[in-house]
Motif scaffolding. Structure first.
Motif, PDB file in Angstrom:
ATOM      1  N   GLY A 228      55.017  17.013  72.854  1.00  0.00           N
ATOM      2  CA  GLY A 228      54.877  18.539  73.641  1.00  0.00           C
ATOM      3  C   GLY A 228      52.783  20.090  73.479  1.00  0.00           C
ATOM      4  O   GLY A 228      52.733  20.465  73.858  1.00  0.00           O
TER       5      GLY A 228
ATOM      6  N   TYR B 258      60.810  32.160  69.307  1.00  0.00           N
ATOM      7  CA  TYR B 258      59.646  30.450  69.050  1.00  0.00           C
ATOM      8  C   TYR B 258      60.132  29.737  67.102  1.00  0.00           C
ATOM      9  O   TYR B 258      60.070  29.295  67.732  1.00  0.00           O
ATOM     10  CB  TYR B 258      58.228  31.089  68.541  1.00  0.00           C
TER      11      TYR B 258
ATOM     12  N   SER C 162      63.636  28.759  68.041  1.00  0.00           N
ATOM     13  CA  SER C 162      63.399  26.789  68.976  1.00  0.00           C
ATOM     14  C   SER C 162      62.249  26.213  67.876  1.00  0.00           C
ATOM     15  O   SER C 162      62.986  24.925  67.975  1.00  0.00           O
ATOM     16  CB  SER C 162      62.614  27.468  70.033  1.00  0.00           C
TER      17      SER C 162
ATOM     18  N   ASN D  95      56.872  21.456  72.093  1.00  0.00           N
ATOM     19  CA  ASN D  95      56.224  22.192  71.862  1.00  0.00           C
ATOM     20  C   ASN D  95      56.578  22.758  70.819  1.00  0.00           C
ATOM     21  O   ASN D  95      56.259  23.002  69.380  1.00  0.00           O
ATOM     22  CB  ASN D  95      54.942  23.148  72.539  1.00  0.00           C
ATOM     23  N   SER D  96      57.652  23.137  70.671  1.00  0.00           N
ATOM     24  CA  SER D  96      58.655  24.047  69.492  1.00  0.00           C
ATOM     25  C   SER D  96      58.967  22.781  68.464  1.00  0.00           C
ATOM     26  O   SER D  96      58.925  23.275  67.390  1.00  0.00           O
ATOM     27  CB  SER D  96      59.399  24.257  70.303  1.00  0.00           C
ATOM     28  N   MET D  97      59.379  21.191  68.843  1.00  0.00           N
ATOM     29  CA  MET D  97      59.416  20.522  67.592  1.00  0.00           C
ATOM     30  C   MET D  97      58.318  20.422  67.167  1.00  0.00           C
ATOM     31  O   MET D  97      58.124  19.953  66.299  1.00  0.00           O
ATOM     32  CB  MET D  97      60.533  18.761  69.174  1.00  0.00           C
TER      33      MET D  97
ATOM     34  N   ASP E 135      52.463  28.127  68.323  1.00  0.00           N
ATOM     35  CA  ASP E 135      53.435  29.022  70.317  1.00  0.00           C
ATOM     36  C   ASP E 135      52.407  27.858  70.814  1.00  0.00           C
ATOM     37  O   ASP E 135      51.144  28.470  70.670  1.00  0.00           O
ATOM     38  CB  ASP E 135      54.127  30.302  70.038  1.00  0.00           C
TER      39      ASP E 135
ATOM     40  N   THR F 281      59.670  22.887  75.221  1.00  0.00           N
ATOM     41  CA  THR F 281      60.996  22.448  74.273  1.00  0.00           C
ATOM     42  C   THR F 281      60.428  21.717  73.387  1.00  0.00           C
ATOM     43  O   THR F 281      60.576  22.300  71.409  1.00  0.00           O
ATOM     44  CB  THR F 281      61.978  22.338  74.926  1.00  0.00           C
TER      45      THR F 281
ATOM     46  N   MET G 269      64.865  22.649  66.900  1.00  0.00           N
ATOM     47  CA  MET G 269      64.123  21.605  67.668  1.00  0.00           C
ATOM     48  C   MET G 269      63.574  21.033  66.784  1.00  0.00           C
ATOM     49  O   MET G 269      63.220  19.359  67.016  1.00  0.00           O
ATOM     50  CB  MET G 269      63.051  21.468  68.710  1.00  0.00           C
TER      51      MET G 269
ATOM     52  N   GLN H  45      58.702  31.095  75.136  1.00  0.00           N
ATOM     53  CA  GLN H  45      58.563  30.579  74.027  1.00  0.00           C
ATOM     54  C   GLN H  45      58.175  31.759  72.653  1.00  0.00           C
ATOM     55  O   GLN H  45      58.603  31.108  71.366  1.00  0.00           O
ATOM     56  CB  GLN H  45      57.987  29.464  74.200  1.00  0.00           C
TER      57      GLN H  45
ATOM     58  N   ILE I 150      59.501  23.862  81.453  1.00  0.00           N
ATOM     59  CA  ILE I 150      60.475  24.243  80.216  1.00  0.00           C
ATOM     60  C   ILE I 150      60.550  22.866  79.197  1.00  0.00           C
ATOM     61  O   ILE I 150      60.756  23.201  77.799  1.00  0.00           O
ATOM     62  CB  ILE I 150      62.138  24.342  80.861  1.00  0.00           C
ATOM     63  N   PHE I 151      60.346  21.352  79.773  1.00  0.00           N
ATOM     64  CA  PHE I 151      60.665  20.656  78.910  1.00  0.00           C
ATOM     65  C   PHE I 151      59.289  20.408  77.899  1.00  0.00           C
ATOM     66  O   PHE I 151      59.688  20.485  76.684  1.00  0.00           O
ATOM     67  CB  PHE I 151      60.317  19.205  80.075  1.00  0.00           C
TER      68      PHE I 151
END
Length: 329
Positions: free
Chosen positions: A87, A191, A194, A115-117, A122, A113, A198, A187, A109-110
């Motif tokens: 991410g 943020y 998410s 990156n939020s993990m 952000d 997502t 995540m 995002q 999108i993947f």
């Protein structure tokens, strides 16, 4: 479908213009401008000091839980670490900061997502600060200026207020391409939610729900320890990779080649190369070696989810080595 990466070529003149607009080009003489306001008093953000201290203490405690955890939990934590890293490396860094390749909507999108993990700000803020880091590398406008020492460039920059130059010159960067991406805007808008889901909830619940790991072990190993390790892996690119290693491409800049950092940051440790050729999607001339992020991007190209990989040619690389390199391999 995009052809082999070796045929991706260099950035075209229009692409070079885009890189300049995004603040990715080094000074013409390759020498960073001198830092100013060296005597400025640091304004400590005590909340961040406390939170980071507690996080690292919790991570140290997490090490004691490793022998008590199920093997699947440890594998899950490592899998989450890889997602977290991608991410940042394939997403916020190589795609959104440098636009070194193009990604279709499902892949974006993947990566957002994942990156939020990662929970490292952000995508918009991460990319904006990274563009400032390249354009004003190792000056007071560099968010994690390595000339201020290892601790500052590693974690200290997050514990103090930004230098006024970071704010002033960061506002002048063109980030319109980031704001034009609906994935980045979405995002950024959601943020906090998410990140909670995540970075903490999902990594904790999966081991508990699927194979019966305790919530305690799941939380500390798959969330806290994984998150702390991933943070430090990224920070080592800012600190160690600017201080330790050789400079075969440009001896006039501080970023170095550091294979150990490349291992910890899944391919981001070849930093002298990256600062010399920031448009290269592989961030290294060594292709797949020590570079899982490049493996991932190449795989996405084979699947048709990524295209237009930019890459420095062998001729360009050898010419730069001969002109500005330190003579090392």
């Amino acid at each position: 479908m995009q052809g082999p990466a070796a045929h991706a070529g260099t950035a075209s003149s229009s692409e070079a213009t885009e890189d300049a607009r995004a603040g990715l080009r080094a000074p013409a003489d390759g020498v960073p401008e001198k830092p100013g306001a060296r005597g400025q008093r640091l304004s400590i953000v005590w909340r961040n000091v406390v939170l980071m201290s507690l996080l690292h203490l919790a991570a140290a405690y997490s090490l004691l839980l490793i022998p008590k955890a199920q093997p699947l939990t440890l594998l899950w934590a490592y899998f989450c670490f890889l997602l977290t890293a991608l991410g940042v490396t394939a997403g916020a860094h190589r795609l959104w900061s440098h636009r070194s390749y193009k990604a279709k909507l499902p892949l974006r999108i993947f990566l957002a997502t994942a990156n939020s993990m990662a929970f490292q700000n952000d995508i918009f803020e991460w990319a904006r600060d990274h563009r400032a880091h390249h354009k004003y590398s190792e000056t007071d406008a560099d968010p994690h200026n390595a000339r201020r020492g290892f601790f500052f460039s590693h974690i200290g920059w997050l514990l103090v207020r930004k230098h006024p130059d970071v704010i002033e010159k960061g506002k002048k960067l063109d980030v319109s391409d980031l704001l034009a991406d609906p994935v980045v805007r979405f995002q950024r808008k959601y943020y906090k939610t998410s990140v909670v889901l995540m970075c903490f909830v999902l990594p904790t619940l999966v081991p508990w729900y699927i194979w019966g790991e305790s919530l305690w072990n799941s939380y500390f190993l798959a969330s806290i320890l994984r998150y702390t390790i991933s943070l430090n892996g990224t920070w080592l690119v800012n600190s160690a990779a600017h201080m330790y290693g050789n400079r075969p491409y440009d001896k006039h800049i501080s970023p170095r080649q550091n294979p150990l950092v490349a291992l910890g940051a899944i391919g981001e440790g070849f930093h002298n190369y990256h600062h010399t050729f920031p448009f290269d999607y592989s961030a290294s001339e060594f292709g797949l070696n020590f570079n899982p992020t490049t493996w991932f991007i190449d795989a996405m190209c084979l699947l048709g989810l990524a295209t237009d990989r930019k890459q420095a040619t062998k001729t360009m690389i050898e010419a730069r080595k001969a002109k500005t390199g330190d003579g090392s391999a």
